[in-house]
Design a protein around this motif. Structure first.
Motif, PDB file in Angstrom:
ATOM      1  N   ALA A 114     -46.553 -26.072  -5.200  1.00 12.48           N
ATOM      2  CA  ALA A 114     -45.142 -26.452  -5.188  1.00 12.48           C
ATOM      3  C   ALA A 114     -44.825 -27.411  -4.049  1.00 12.48           C
ATOM      4  O   ALA A 114     -44.065 -28.376  -4.219  1.00 12.48           O
ATOM      5  CB  ALA A 114     -44.265 -25.201  -5.090  1.00 12.48           C
ATOM      6  N   VAL A 115     -45.399 -27.170  -2.880  1.00 13.62           N
ATOM      7  CA  VAL A 115     -45.155 -28.049  -1.736  1.00 13.62           C
ATOM      8  C   VAL A 115     -45.750 -29.435  -1.981  1.00 13.62           C
ATOM      9  O   VAL A 115     -45.117 -30.460  -1.688  1.00 13.62           O
ATOM     10  CB  VAL A 115     -45.733 -27.421  -0.450  1.00 13.62           C
ATOM     11  CG1 VAL A 115     -45.824 -28.451   0.672  1.00 13.62           C
ATOM     12  CG2 VAL A 115     -44.855 -26.252  -0.014  1.00 13.62           C
TER      13      VAL A 115
ATOM     14  N   ILE B 210     -40.321 -21.776  -8.735  1.00 12.24           N
ATOM     15  CA  ILE B 210     -40.184 -22.040  -7.305  1.00 12.24           C
ATOM     16  C   ILE B 210     -39.275 -23.248  -7.142  1.00 12.24           C
ATOM     17  O   ILE B 210     -39.599 -24.353  -7.589  1.00 12.24           O
ATOM     18  CB  ILE B 210     -41.551 -22.309  -6.657  1.00 12.24           C
ATOM     19  CG1 ILE B 210     -42.474 -21.118  -6.863  1.00 12.24           C
ATOM     20  CG2 ILE B 210     -41.391 -22.612  -5.173  1.00 12.24           C
ATOM     21  CD1 ILE B 210     -43.904 -21.361  -6.392  1.00 12.24           C
TER      22      ILE B 210
ATOM     23  N   LEU C 221     -39.591 -21.965   3.956  1.00 18.63           N
ATOM     24  CA  LEU C 221     -39.502 -23.062   3.000  1.00 18.63           C
ATOM     25  C   LEU C 221     -38.079 -23.157   2.462  1.00 18.63           C
ATOM     26  O   LEU C 221     -37.455 -22.135   2.159  1.00 18.63           O
ATOM     27  CB  LEU C 221     -40.475 -22.844   1.840  1.00 18.63           C
ATOM     28  CG  LEU C 221     -41.953 -23.125   2.104  1.00 18.63           C
ATOM     29  CD1 LEU C 221     -42.772 -22.780   0.866  1.00 18.63           C
ATOM     30  CD2 LEU C 221     -42.170 -24.584   2.478  1.00 18.63           C
TER      31      LEU C 221
ATOM     32  N   VAL D  44     -46.617 -15.203  -5.273  1.00 21.08           N
ATOM     33  CA  VAL D  44     -45.332 -15.249  -5.964  1.00 21.08           C
ATOM     34  C   VAL D  44     -45.099 -13.919  -6.678  1.00 21.08           C
ATOM     35  O   VAL D  44     -45.982 -13.437  -7.395  1.00 21.08           O
ATOM     36  CB  VAL D  44     -45.316 -16.395  -6.993  1.00 21.08           C
ATOM     37  CG1 VAL D  44     -44.029 -16.381  -7.801  1.00 21.08           C
ATOM     38  CG2 VAL D  44     -45.486 -17.728  -6.280  1.00 21.08           C
TER      39      VAL D  44
ATOM     40  N   LEU E 206     -37.309 -25.847  -4.652  1.00 24.13           N
ATOM     41  CA  LEU E 206     -37.264 -26.414  -3.309  1.00 24.13           C
ATOM     42  C   LEU E 206     -36.166 -27.472  -3.265  1.00 24.13           C
ATOM     43  O   LEU E 206     -36.097 -28.340  -4.141  1.00 24.13           O
ATOM     44  CB  LEU E 206     -38.605 -27.033  -2.931  1.00 24.13           C
ATOM     45  CG  LEU E 206     -39.759 -26.040  -2.749  1.00 24.13           C
ATOM     46  CD1 LEU E 206     -41.100 -26.760  -2.662  1.00 24.13           C
ATOM     47  CD2 LEU E 206     -39.537 -25.180  -1.501  1.00 24.13           C
TER      48      LEU E 206
ATOM     49  N   ALA F 272     -47.240 -26.462   3.666  1.00 26.88           N
ATOM     50  CA  ALA F 272     -47.490 -25.310   2.803  1.00 26.88           C
ATOM     51  C   ALA F 272     -47.715 -24.060   3.648  1.00 26.88           C
ATOM     52  O   ALA F 272     -48.333 -24.122   4.713  1.00 26.88           O
ATOM     53  CB  ALA F 272     -48.706 -25.558   1.927  1.00 26.88           C
TER      54      ALA F 272
ATOM     55  N   GLY G  54     -51.107 -17.882  -1.681  1.00 26.53           N
ATOM     56  CA  GLY G  54     -50.782 -19.239  -1.288  1.00 26.53           C
ATOM     57  C   GLY G  54     -51.002 -20.316  -2.318  1.00 26.53           C
ATOM     58  O   GLY G  54     -50.524 -21.441  -2.146  1.00 26.53           O
TER      59      GLY G  54
ATOM     60  N   TYR H 289     -47.697 -21.693  -3.823  1.00 30.64           N
ATOM     61  CA  TYR H 289     -46.869 -22.389  -2.835  1.00 30.64           C
ATOM     62  C   TYR H 289     -47.501 -23.705  -2.403  1.00 30.64           C
ATOM     63  O   TYR H 289     -46.798 -24.697  -2.168  1.00 30.64           O
ATOM     64  CB  TYR H 289     -46.625 -21.480  -1.631  1.00 30.64           C
ATOM     65  CG  TYR H 289     -45.850 -20.234  -1.974  1.00 30.64           C
ATOM     66  CD1 TYR H 289     -44.657 -20.314  -2.687  1.00 30.64           C
ATOM     67  CD2 TYR H 289     -46.300 -18.969  -1.609  1.00 30.64           C
ATOM     68  CE1 TYR H 289     -43.942 -19.189  -3.021  1.00 30.64           C
ATOM     69  CE2 TYR H 289     -45.587 -17.831  -1.935  1.00 30.64           C
ATOM     70  CZ  TYR H 289     -44.414 -17.941  -2.645  1.00 30.64           C
ATOM     71  OH  TYR H 289     -43.710 -16.816  -2.973  1.00 30.64           O
ATOM     72  N   ARG H 290     -48.827 -23.751  -2.279  1.00 31.12           N
ATOM     73  CA  ARG H 290     -49.479 -25.024  -1.958  1.00 31.12           C
ATOM     74  C   ARG H 290     -49.200 -26.049  -3.053  1.00 31.12           C
ATOM     75  O   ARG H 290     -48.972 -27.231  -2.777  1.00 31.12           O
ATOM     76  CB  ARG H 290     -50.987 -24.828  -1.787  1.00 31.12           C
ATOM     77  CG  ARG H 290     -51.377 -24.033  -0.553  1.00 31.12           C
ATOM     78  CD  ARG H 290     -52.848 -24.244  -0.189  1.00 31.12           C
ATOM     79  NE  ARG H 290     -53.772 -23.971  -1.268  1.00 31.12           N
ATOM     80  CZ  ARG H 290     -54.213 -22.762  -1.590  1.00 31.12           C
ATOM     81  NH1 ARG H 290     -53.771 -21.702  -0.929  1.00 31.12           N
ATOM     82  NH2 ARG H 290     -55.074 -22.597  -2.581  1.00 31.12           N
TER      83      ARG H 290
ATOM     84  N   ILE I 151     -37.070 -18.387  -5.265  1.00 32.00           N
ATOM     85  CA  ILE I 151     -37.628 -18.147  -6.590  1.00 32.00           C
ATOM     86  C   ILE I 151     -36.509 -17.624  -7.473  1.00 32.00           C
ATOM     87  O   ILE I 151     -35.793 -16.690  -7.090  1.00 32.00           O
ATOM     88  CB  ILE I 151     -38.784 -17.140  -6.530  1.00 32.00           C
ATOM     89  CG1 ILE I 151     -39.910 -17.692  -5.646  1.00 32.00           C
ATOM     90  CG2 ILE I 151     -39.310 -16.821  -7.929  1.00 32.00           C
ATOM     91  CD1 ILE I 151     -40.972 -16.675  -5.323  1.00 32.00           C
TER      92      ILE I 151
ATOM     93  N   LEU J 296     -38.633 -17.541  -0.187  1.00 28.79           N
ATOM     94  CA  LEU J 296     -39.912 -18.206  -0.015  1.00 28.79           C
ATOM     95  C   LEU J 296     -40.430 -17.943   1.393  1.00 28.79           C
ATOM     96  O   LEU J 296     -39.647 -17.755   2.323  1.00 28.79           O
ATOM     97  CB  LEU J 296     -39.777 -19.712  -0.248  1.00 28.79           C
ATOM     98  CG  LEU J 296     -39.320 -20.132  -1.641  1.00 28.79           C
ATOM     99  CD1 LEU J 296     -39.285 -21.661  -1.751  1.00 28.79           C
ATOM    100  CD2 LEU J 296     -40.231 -19.553  -2.713  1.00 28.79           C
TER     101      LEU J 296
END
Length: 335
Positions: A173-174, A131, A121, A199, A133, A193, A167, A170-171, A125, A117
C-alpha cells in the motif's frame, strides 16, 4: 520466497530461449515485475499471491487530467473467468472524487467499522478491508474553496491473500501511494512502510481491547478518568491514529459486544454525518483542524448501568478535547 527470486535469476539467463517466457513461473516473474508500473515489492507480491495459483494479468491506467490512477494484478482462478484479485489500487486527487469515496466508506450515519494503521500511517482500514491512505498534495496547491488538495489511495487485497504475512500488505500500500503521488503530481512527502503488522480480516471483530483499568497507556486513555463503572468488566478498543482522517474509541463488555462508540471525522466531507435524516444529531462537537471541519459524536450507546446521559456527555467532552489537543485544532464547540 518460493518463486520470484529463483525465477528472476533463471529468467535473466534464459530469456532468449524460445518458449521459456511462456512458462508459468517466468510469467509470474514478469507480471510481478511489471504490475502497477513496476512499483510493487516483489517479496510482498509473492506473499500475497494465493498459494495454489500463478499470476494471470496486470493492468494500469493513468488519467492525469482527471487526477485518477488505477492498477490491478490478478492470479488464476475465480468464478468470473477474469482471475482472482491479488492487489488493486485506486488513487484520486480531485475533491469531488475524494468526497464520493468517503461517502461510500461512511454511508448514512458514518459508524462504519474501521481499524487503525500501524506506525502513524495517515489512513485507516475500512469496512471492506481496504487500506486507505490520505496525503496532502503541496504541488497541487489549494482548491477553489482554499482547502489543501489531497491524494486518497485505496488498496484492496484479494480475499485469499495471506493476511498473516507481517508487513506485506502495508509495504504494498505504501509503495502504491508513493507511486500515485508521483504520477498524479501530488508532491507528497514519501511514506515509509511499517516494519511489520498484519491486516485484520475484520476491522470490527478483530479489534484489540484492554480492560478499562489498563487503558491509561492507550490513545483512549482519557476514558480511565471519565467516571465509568469499574465493576462491570468494561474494556476499551483504541482506534485512534493522529494522522488519519477518522478515529474511534470503543467501549465494550467482557464478551466484546460494543456498549458505546465515540467517533471523530476530519474534513469538510464529514459535515453530512452530524445529522440524522436532516435533523442535527445530539451528542456532537465540532472544531476546525487544518482549515477544515472536524466532527465528533457519540454513537451507539447501549443501556449500561452507571453510564447515563451525564456520563455520556462527559465521555464526548473528554474524547473531543483529547482529539483537539492531539491535532492542534481550534474552536471546539458542543451541541
Amino acid at each position: 520466497m518460493r518463486r520470484w527470486v529463483k525465477v528472476s535469476v533463471a529468467a535473466a539467463v534464459v530469456l532468449g530461449v524460445g518458449g521459456y517466457v511462456a512458462q508459468p513461473y517466468a510469467q509470474d516473474w514478469m507480471l510481478a515485475r511489471d504490475a502497477c508500473d513496476g512499483v510493487l515489492p516483489p517479496d510482498a507480491v509473492e506473499q500475497l499471491t494465493p498459494e495454489d495459483a500463478h499470476l494471470l494479468d496486470e493492468t494500469s491506467r493513468l488519467h492525469g487530467e482527471l487526477g485518477r490512477y488505477r492498477c490491478r494484478l490478478t492470479a488464476e482462478g475465480g468464478s468470473t473467468g477474469d482471475g482472482r484479485l491479488v492487489v488493486e489500487a485506486e488513487a484520486y486527487t480531485r475533491r469531488d472524487d475524494l468526497d464520493q469515496q468517503f461517502m461510500e466508506i461512511f454511508p448514512e450515519e458514518g459508524f462504519s467499522p474501521q481499524a487503525t494503521l500501524p506506525e502513524g500511517l495517515p489512513g485507516f482500514i475500512d469496512r471492506h478491508r481496504l487500506i486507505n491512505l490520505l496525503l496532502p498534495c503541496p504541488s497541487l496547491g489549494k482548491d477553489a474553496e482554499g482547502r489543501q488538495r489531497k491524494l486518497l489511495v485505496r488498496t484492496a487485497l484479494g480475499r485469499e491473500a495471506n493476511y498473516g504475512v507481517p508487513g506485506a500488505a502495508y509495504r504494498t500500500a505504501v509503495a502504491l501511494a508513493n507511486s500515485a503521488s508521483d504520477r498524479l503530481g501530488c508532491g507528497a512527502e514519501p511514506l515509509r512502510a511499517p516494519t511489520g503488522g498484519a491486516v485484520p480480516r475484520d476491522p470490527e471483530d478483530d479489534a484489540e481491547t484492554v480492560p478499562l483499568s489498563e487503558a491509561g497507556g492507550t490513545a483512549c486513555g482519557w476514558m480511565t478518568e471519565a467516571g465509568l463503572p469499574q465493576d462491570q468488566g468494561l474494556r476499551v478498543a483504541a482506534g485512534v491514529n493522529d494522522a488519519a482522517p477518522t478515529g474511534r474509541c470503543e467501549l465494550t463488555d467482557r464478551d466484546g459486544e460494543s456498549k458505546l462508540s465515540l467517533v471523530a471525522w476530519y474534513g469538510d466531507w464529514s459535515n453530512r454525518l452530524t445529522s440524522e435524516h436532516g435533523v442535527p444529531r445530539s451528542m456532537t462537537a465540532t472544531a476546525r483542524c487544518d482549515g477544515e471541519a472536524a466532527n465528533f459524536t457519540l454513537g451507539r450507546a447501549d443501556d449500561t448501568p452507571g453510564i447515563g446521559e451525564a456520563v455520556r456527555r462527559r465521555l464526548l467532552k473528554g474524547f473531543a478535547e483529547d482529539q483537539v489537543r492531539r491535532r492542534g485544532c481550534s474552536g471546539l464547540r458542543f451541541s
